[in-house]
Design an enzyme around this catalytic site. Structure first.
Site, PDB file in Angstrom:
ATOM      1  N   LYS A 239       0.794  -1.398  -0.229  1.00  0.00           N
ATOM      2  CA  LYS A 239      -0.162  -0.011  -0.082  1.00  0.00           C
ATOM      3  C   LYS A 239       0.698   1.041   0.144  1.00  0.00           C
ATOM      4  O   LYS A 239       1.726   0.853   0.988  1.00  0.00           O
ATOM      5  CB  LYS A 239      -1.055  -0.002   0.869  1.00  0.00           C
ATOM      6  CG  LYS A 239      -2.143   1.042   0.988  1.00  0.00           C
ATOM      7  CD  LYS A 239      -2.991   0.739   2.221  1.00  0.00           C
ATOM      8  CE  LYS A 239      -2.680   1.869   3.810  1.00  0.00           C
ATOM      9  NZ  LYS A 239      -3.540   1.929   4.442  1.00  0.00           N
ATOM     10  N   LEU A 240       0.820   1.985  -1.028  1.00  0.00           N
ATOM     11  CA  LEU A 240       1.552   3.448  -0.820  1.00  0.00           C
ATOM     12  C   LEU A 240       0.338   4.476  -0.793  1.00  0.00           C
ATOM     13  O   LEU A 240      -0.310   4.961  -0.762  1.00  0.00           O
ATOM     14  CB  LEU A 240       1.673   3.360  -2.419  1.00  0.00           C
ATOM     15  CG  LEU A 240       2.980   2.849  -3.095  1.00  0.00           C
ATOM     16  CD1 LEU A 240       2.813   3.052  -4.825  1.00  0.00           C
ATOM     17  CD2 LEU A 240       4.156   2.371  -2.397  1.00  0.00           C
TER      18      LEU A 240
ATOM     19  N   ASP B  44      -3.970   5.066  -0.847  1.00  0.00           N
ATOM     20  CA  ASP B  44      -3.875   5.546   0.514  1.00  0.00           C
ATOM     21  C   ASP B  44      -3.321   7.107   0.507  1.00  0.00           C
ATOM     22  O   ASP B  44      -2.482   7.701   0.625  1.00  0.00           O
ATOM     23  CB  ASP B  44      -3.497   5.112   1.696  1.00  0.00           C
ATOM     24  CG  ASP B  44      -4.378   5.727   3.025  1.00  0.00           C
ATOM     25  OD1 ASP B  44      -5.089   6.485   3.060  1.00  0.00           O
ATOM     26  OD2 ASP B  44      -3.728   5.412   3.947  1.00  0.00           O
TER      27      ASP B  44
ATOM     28  N   ASN C  45      -5.379   9.860   1.835  1.00  0.00           N
ATOM     29  CA  ASN C  45      -5.563  10.057   3.522  1.00  0.00           C
ATOM     30  C   ASN C  45      -6.284  11.879   3.121  1.00  0.00           C
ATOM     31  O   ASN C  45      -5.922  12.279   4.228  1.00  0.00           O
ATOM     32  CB  ASN C  45      -3.689  10.586   4.328  1.00  0.00           C
ATOM     33  CG  ASN C  45      -4.402   9.449   4.772  1.00  0.00           C
ATOM     34  OD1 ASN C  45      -2.610   8.674   4.021  1.00  0.00           O
ATOM     35  ND2 ASN C  45      -4.194   8.891   5.953  1.00  0.00           N
TER      36      ASN C  45
ATOM     37  N   GLU D 257      -7.675   4.210  -1.501  1.00  0.00           N
ATOM     38  CA  GLU D 257      -7.760   4.371   0.283  1.00  0.00           C
ATOM     39  C   GLU D 257      -8.304   6.471   0.471  1.00  0.00           C
ATOM     40  O   GLU D 257      -6.950   6.792   0.302  1.00  0.00           O
ATOM     41  CB  GLU D 257      -7.132   3.680   0.434  1.00  0.00           C
ATOM     42  CG  GLU D 257      -7.717   3.945   2.320  1.00  0.00           C
ATOM     43  CD  GLU D 257      -6.733   3.475   3.482  1.00  0.00           C
ATOM     44  OE1 GLU D 257      -7.127   2.920   4.395  1.00  0.00           O
ATOM     45  OE2 GLU D 257      -5.756   2.725   2.304  1.00  0.00           O
TER      46      GLU D 257
ATOM     47  N   LYS E 103     -11.256  -0.493  11.274  1.00  0.00           N
ATOM     48  CA  LYS E 103     -10.446  -0.123  12.070  1.00  0.00           C
ATOM     49  C   LYS E 103     -11.040  -0.520  13.567  1.00  0.00           C
ATOM     50  O   LYS E 103     -12.089   1.079  13.927  1.00  0.00           O
ATOM     51  CB  LYS E 103      -9.578   0.772  11.675  1.00  0.00           C
ATOM     52  CG  LYS E 103      -8.560   0.936  10.837  1.00  0.00           C
ATOM     53  CD  LYS E 103      -7.784   2.376  10.682  1.00  0.00           C
ATOM     54  CE  LYS E 103      -6.816   2.041   9.649  1.00  0.00           C
ATOM     55  NZ  LYS E 103      -5.990   3.623   9.345  1.00  0.00           N
TER      56      LYS E 103
ATOM     57  N   GLY F 275      -4.794  -0.607  10.320  1.00  0.00           N
ATOM     58  CA  GLY F 275      -3.975  -1.073  11.264  1.00  0.00           C
ATOM     59  C   GLY F 275      -3.481   0.722  12.139  1.00  0.00           C
ATOM     60  O   GLY F 275      -3.439   1.680  11.518  1.00  0.00           O
TER      61      GLY F 275
END
Length: 238
Positions: A30-31, A58, A60, A83, A132, A160
């Protein structure tokens, strides 16, 4: 188990880090991405790991509603998912992006309850869910979201939050539920901690995590280590 790789200014440094994780046996990369560190970075990593290693990104919350055409350029790299491209409250924006981008849109920060997850799925904003436990308020709510996603045919995976061996063992048990069909972010304890506080911390063996099977929570506290880092204690009597 997969691994999450942060943003690097230099692509060569990024590739070196990814190669190290591949050598460690992680089965999915995952980058983290952001504007200016996305298309070229993903292209380089896909070229390094080849077409058969699962790859996802991801964001963010780093993008805007108007970035659909730009994010659609990621479609050519056969990603598992994108994501959380938009701010957590922008469910409608995620639905619009999902209509513009072929790569599935996965929600992370936006999902804080089963009820909210149901709304996001209904609007078409959540094609994959990252669950999560720490973000949704615990394992009972995490299971409710899992059950909902199974009913709605939405794939889920376990994210996580830099847990110690206590949380990692519980996450491994959660991720063994049948709806968790994508590799999660349950990385080896040694990635974050020189010394964990459990006697048998999570390890990655052949790209996989062993789900605890012993009675209780699936771990034993290393009391000597815990005592060595304890700064104060409080006793509560009933």
């Amino acid at each position: 188990s997969g691994v999450s790789v942060g943003i690097f200014d230099d692509v060569e440094d990024l590739l070196a880090a990814v190669q190290g994780y591949v050598d460690d046996g992680y089965v999915r990369i995952k980058l983290k991405i952001e504007p200016g560190a996305d298309i070229d970075h993903v292209a380089a990593v896909r070229d390094l790991i080849g077409p058969d290693t699962p790859l996802q990104v991801d964001a963010n919350t780093a993008y805007r509603r108007t970035d659909g055409q730009h994010l659609a350029r990621l479609d050519e790299f056969d990603l598992l998912l994108i994501e959380q491209p938009l701010p957590e409250e922008d469910i409608v924006g995620h639905a619009r992006l999902a209509a513009e981008v072929e790569t599935p849109i996965c929600l992370d920060e936006s999902l804080v309850s089963a009820a909210g997850t149901a709304d996001a799925i209904e609007l078409g904003a959540c094609e994959i869910a990252n669950i999560k436990p720490g973000r949704v308020g615990g394992y009972l709510e995490a299971i409710r979201i899992h059950d909902l996603c199974v009913q709605r045919d939405i794939p889920v995976w376990c994210g996580g939050m830099v847990e110690t061996g206590i949380g990692r063992a519980a996450n491994a048990a959660l991720a063994a539920l049948p709806g968790f069909t994508l590799p999660g972010d349950i990385s080896a304890s040694t990635r974050f901690y020189a010394q964990d506080i459990v006697t048998d911390p999570i390890q990655i063996i052949g790209g996989h995590v062993t789900v605890p099977t012993v009675a209780g929570m699936g771990f034993d506290i290393d009391l000597d280590v815990l005592d060595s880092v304890t700064t104060s204690t409080t006793t509560i009597s009933f």
